[in-house]
Motif scaffolding. Structure first.
Motif, mmCIF file in Angstrom:
data_model
loop_
_atom_site.group_PDB
_atom_site.id
_atom_site.type_symbol
_atom_site.label_atom_id
_atom_site.label_comp_id
_atom_site.label_asym_id
_atom_site.label_seq_id
_atom_site.Cartn_x
_atom_site.Cartn_y
_atom_site.Cartn_z
ATOM 1 N N TRP A 1 3.778 7.573 -3.860
ATOM 2 C CA TRP A 1 4.655 6.409 -3.676
ATOM 3 C C TRP A 1 5.214 5.881 -4.992
ATOM 4 N N ASN A 2 5.092 6.678 -6.057
ATOM 5 C CA ASN A 2 5.599 6.195 -7.340
ATOM 6 C C ASN A 2 7.108 6.348 -7.489
ATOM 7 N N ASP A 3 7.716 7.112 -6.570
ATOM 8 C CA ASP A 3 9.151 7.345 -6.679
ATOM 9 C C ASP A 3 9.857 6.893 -5.410
ATOM 10 N N VAL A 4 11.210 6.812 -5.501
ATOM 11 C CA VAL A 4 11.987 6.540 -4.285
ATOM 12 C C VAL A 4 11.723 7.672 -3.299
ATOM 13 N N PRO A 5 11.816 7.453 -2.024
ATOM 14 C CA PRO A 5 12.146 6.201 -1.342
ATOM 15 C C PRO A 5 10.947 5.281 -1.094
ATOM 16 N N TYR A 6 9.752 5.695 -1.550
ATOM 17 C CA TYR A 6 8.557 4.909 -1.197
ATOM 18 C C TYR A 6 8.283 3.751 -2.158
ATOM 19 N N LYS A 7 8.702 3.963 -3.402
ATOM 20 C CA LYS A 7 8.451 2.920 -4.398
ATOM 21 C C LYS A 7 9.141 1.628 -3.961
ATOM 22 N N ASP A 8 8.403 0.557 -3.925
ATOM 23 C CA ASP A 8 8.944 -0.766 -3.573
ATOM 24 C C ASP A 8 9.525 -0.839 -2.157
ATOM 25 N N ALA A 9 9.146 0.075 -1.271
ATOM 26 C CA ALA A 9 9.729 0.055 0.078
ATOM 27 C C ALA A 9 9.008 -0.930 0.998
ATOM 28 N N ALA A 10 7.815 -1.343 0.616
ATOM 29 C CA ALA A 10 7.048 -2.233 1.504
ATOM 30 C C ALA A 10 6.936 -3.628 0.904
ATOM 31 N N GLU A 11 6.536 -4.549 1.764
ATOM 32 C CA GLU A 11 6.365 -5.930 1.313
ATOM 33 C C GLU A 11 5.211 -6.021 0.306
ATOM 34 N N LYS A 12 5.401 -6.862 -0.685
ATOM 35 C CA LYS A 12 4.339 -7.072 -1.683
ATOM 36 C C LYS A 12 3.635 -8.389 -1.392
ATOM 37 N N THR A 13 2.355 -8.430 -1.702
ATOM 38 C CA THR A 13 1.646 -9.705 -1.585
ATOM 39 C C THR A 13 2.025 -10.583 -2.775
ATOM 40 N N ALA A 14 1.610 -11.829 -2.713
ATOM 41 C CA ALA A 14 1.902 -12.742 -3.821
ATOM 42 C C ALA A 14 1.308 -12.208 -5.124
ATOM 43 N N LEU A 15 0.260 -11.405 -5.005
ATOM 44 C CA LEU A 15 -0.389 -10.862 -6.206
ATOM 45 C C LEU A 15 0.205 -9.515 -6.624
ATOM 46 N N GLY A 16 1.249 -9.093 -5.921
ATOM 47 C CA GLY A 16 1.935 -7.854 -6.326
ATOM 48 C C GLY A 16 1.330 -6.582 -5.773
ATOM 49 N N GLY A 17 0.414 -6.717 -4.819
ATOM 50 C CA GLY A 17 -0.206 -5.525 -4.235
ATOM 51 C C GLY A 17 0.279 -5.282 -2.811
ATOM 52 N N LEU A 18 -0.451 -4.435 -2.096
ATOM 53 C CA LEU A 18 -0.102 -4.116 -0.711
ATOM 54 C C LEU A 18 -1.138 -4.713 0.232
ATOM 55 N N SER A 19 -0.651 -5.418 1.260
ATOM 56 C CA SER A 19 -1.554 -5.847 2.331
ATOM 57 C C SER A 19 -1.883 -4.605 3.163
ATOM 58 N N LEU A 20 -2.838 -4.745 4.086
ATOM 59 C CA LEU A 20 -3.152 -3.612 4.960
ATOM 60 C C LEU A 20 -1.905 -3.176 5.728
ATOM 61 N N ASP A 21 -1.139 -4.162 6.257
ATOM 62 C CA ASP A 21 0.091 -3.830 6.988
ATOM 63 C C ASP A 21 1.069 -3.064 6.106
ATOM 64 N N ALA A 22 1.207 -3.506 4.863
ATOM 65 C CA ALA A 22 2.158 -2.855 3.955
ATOM 66 C C ALA A 22 1.691 -1.435 3.624
ATOM 67 N N PHE A 23 0.389 -1.280 3.460
ATOM 68 C CA PHE A 23 -0.201 0.035 3.177
ATOM 69 C C PHE A 23 0.073 0.989 4.333
ATOM 70 N N LEU A 24 -0.197 0.501 5.552
ATOM 71 C CA LEU A 24 0.041 1.349 6.729
ATOM 72 C C LEU A 24 1.539 1.587 6.923
ATOM 73 N N SER A 25 2.361 0.616 6.529
ATOM 74 C CA SER A 25 3.817 0.785 6.639
ATOM 75 C C SER A 25 4.296 1.916 5.734
ATOM 76 N N GLU A 26 3.774 1.953 4.517
ATOM 77 C CA GLU A 26 4.166 3.032 3.589
ATOM 78 C C GLU A 26 3.791 4.393 4.196
ATOM 79 N N TRP A 27 2.618 4.438 4.803
ATOM 80 C CA TRP A 27 2.198 5.698 5.450
ATOM 81 C C TRP A 27 3.123 6.040 6.604
ATOM 82 N N ALA A 28 3.513 5.010 7.373
ATOM 83 C CA ALA A 28 4.406 5.251 8.515
ATOM 84 C C ALA A 28 5.743 5.791 8.030
ATOM 85 N N LEU A 29 6.241 5.216 6.928
ATOM 86 C CA LEU A 29 7.529 5.659 6.378
ATOM 87 C C LEU A 29 7.435 7.114 5.909
#
Ligand SMILES: Nc1nc2c(ncn2[C@@H]2O[C@H](COP(=O)(O)OP(=O)(O)OP(=O)(O)O)[C@@H](O)[C@H]2O)c(=O)[nH]1
Ligand SMILES: [Mg+2]
Length: 331
Positions: free
Chosen positions: A212-240
């Motif tokens: 996920w370090n490159d497009v299209p996955y890089k920055d494709a999901a929502e970030k938490t306030a701390l700049g990380g991935l929530s569980l939903d965002a993590f699973l979203s990246e996998w879905a994508l």
């Protein structure tokens, strides 16, 4: 070391020979063959005298696969199983003691009361390579399915299970999603529903690189306030990734240790033609396209889908852009 080897570190061996005097002729062929069958380049950085990152990643995965009880060390029995798998021969108890002693003498943290640690395992391989026994490390890598690029060879990835018609898509099965939930919990060390970028790197530390370090996955999901991935965002990246490049998704599931049959991790959805006829869909992942003229507000729309703050400053989008998120259905 000969001067030419010092100047050009990629040269593996240099030997003097003479056809006229019959000096070192078999050696020339021995080393030539060795350089092809067991090359140094992919495994070891001569300059820094360390294992190459991709080799470390593969060996780490192999170590984890051999550490059956997951206690972070290879016990004598686990070491023996490893030896039998890779070299078709058991290790004598005295040999196990010997191996551990060699490691412990040079690197205390290489062995603990439970056995050989990952650090020790990596040290041992670096030692083999430094001593010119590259075939040992190559045999191990190849037994575990790695090719010369230190990636899993293509035939280990069940490409047939991602064959689909243009109006079919690929999604993760519940089984795979459950596995990924477990992975998320394991790596979100502080359990704050925020997988930090370093923790994402950790998830993929047994893959050749982080997908996920490159497009299209890089920055494709929502970030938490701390700049990380929530569980939903993590699973979203996998879905994508599963939608756009299912083989890559499968490959990475295997790299991070998915224990089941890889083909049970994904499913091909029904053809949309049939969904239309029935007026219902079994899909969980939908792909929407956002069209419009330049400066129409597409990026801003997508940003708000990812919960990003609205910005008035217009910066044109040059490349394709993907955004993925979980959408709650009303009702
Ligand atoms: N007032 C208002 N301005 C908007 C709205 N949506 C977008 N804009 C502004 O319109 C400008 C263009 O928005 P973008 O989302 O960057 O446009 P785009 O369609 O992605 O443009 P390209 O990337 O060049 O194709 C930006 O300055 C936005 O701030 C809106 O809903 N209201
Ligand atoms: Mg744009």
């Amino acid at each position: 070391m000969s001067p030419i080897m010092q100047q050009f570190r990629e040269i593996e061996t240099c030997i003097e020979c003479s056809a006229y005097k019959h000096i070192q002729i078999p050696e020339v062929f021995y080393y030539a063959q060795k350089a092809v069958l067991h090359p140094t380049g992919p495994l070891f950085d001569q300059e820094s005298q360390t294992l190459k990152p991709r080799c470390v990643r593969a060996l780490k995965r192999i170590f984890i696969l051999c550490d059956h009880d997951r206690d972070g060390a290879l016990s004598d029995a686990e070491l023996n199983d490893f030896q039998v798998k890779c070299f078709n021969a058991p290790l004598q108890p005295s040999e196990i003691v010997g191996v551990k002693r060699v490691v412990q003498d040079k690197m205390v943290e290489g062995v603990n009361e439970r056995g050989l640690t990952l650090t020790g395992f990596l040290f041992l391989h670096a030692l083999f390579i430094e001593k010119g026994r590259l075939e040992t490390t190559w045999t191990v890598l190849r037994k575990f399915g790695y090719n010369n690029d230190i990636k899993l060879s293509d035939d280990l990835i069940p490409h047939s299970s991602v064959k689909r018609a243009p109006d079919q898509s690929v999604e993760l099965t519940n089984e795979a999603i459950e596995y990924l939930r477990g992975i998320y919990e394991l790596f979100d060390g502080d359990l704050d529903n925020n997988l930090r970028p370093v923790e994402v790197e950790d998830v993929f530390s047994t893959a050749p690189d982080s997908p996920w370090n490159d497009v299209p996955y890089k920055d494709a999901a929502e970030k938490t306030a701390l700049g990380g991935l929530s569980l939903d965002a993590f699973l979203s990246e996998w879905a994508l990734m599963t939608l756009l490049d299912p083989a890559r998704s499968l490959e990475n599931l295997i790299y991070i240790g998915y224990p089941g049959d890889p083909s049970s991790a994904i499913r091909v959805t029904k053809r949309r033609r049939l969904d239309r006829k029935k007026q219902q869909s079994e899909r969980n992942v939908f792909q929407c396209f956002v069209f419009g003229p330049a400066n129409a507000g597409k990026s801003v729309l997508i940003n708000s889908f990812l919960g990003r703050p609205y910005s008035d400053t217009y910066s044109p989008t040059i490349d394709d852009r993907y955004a993925v998120n979980v959408v709650e259905l009303p009702g």
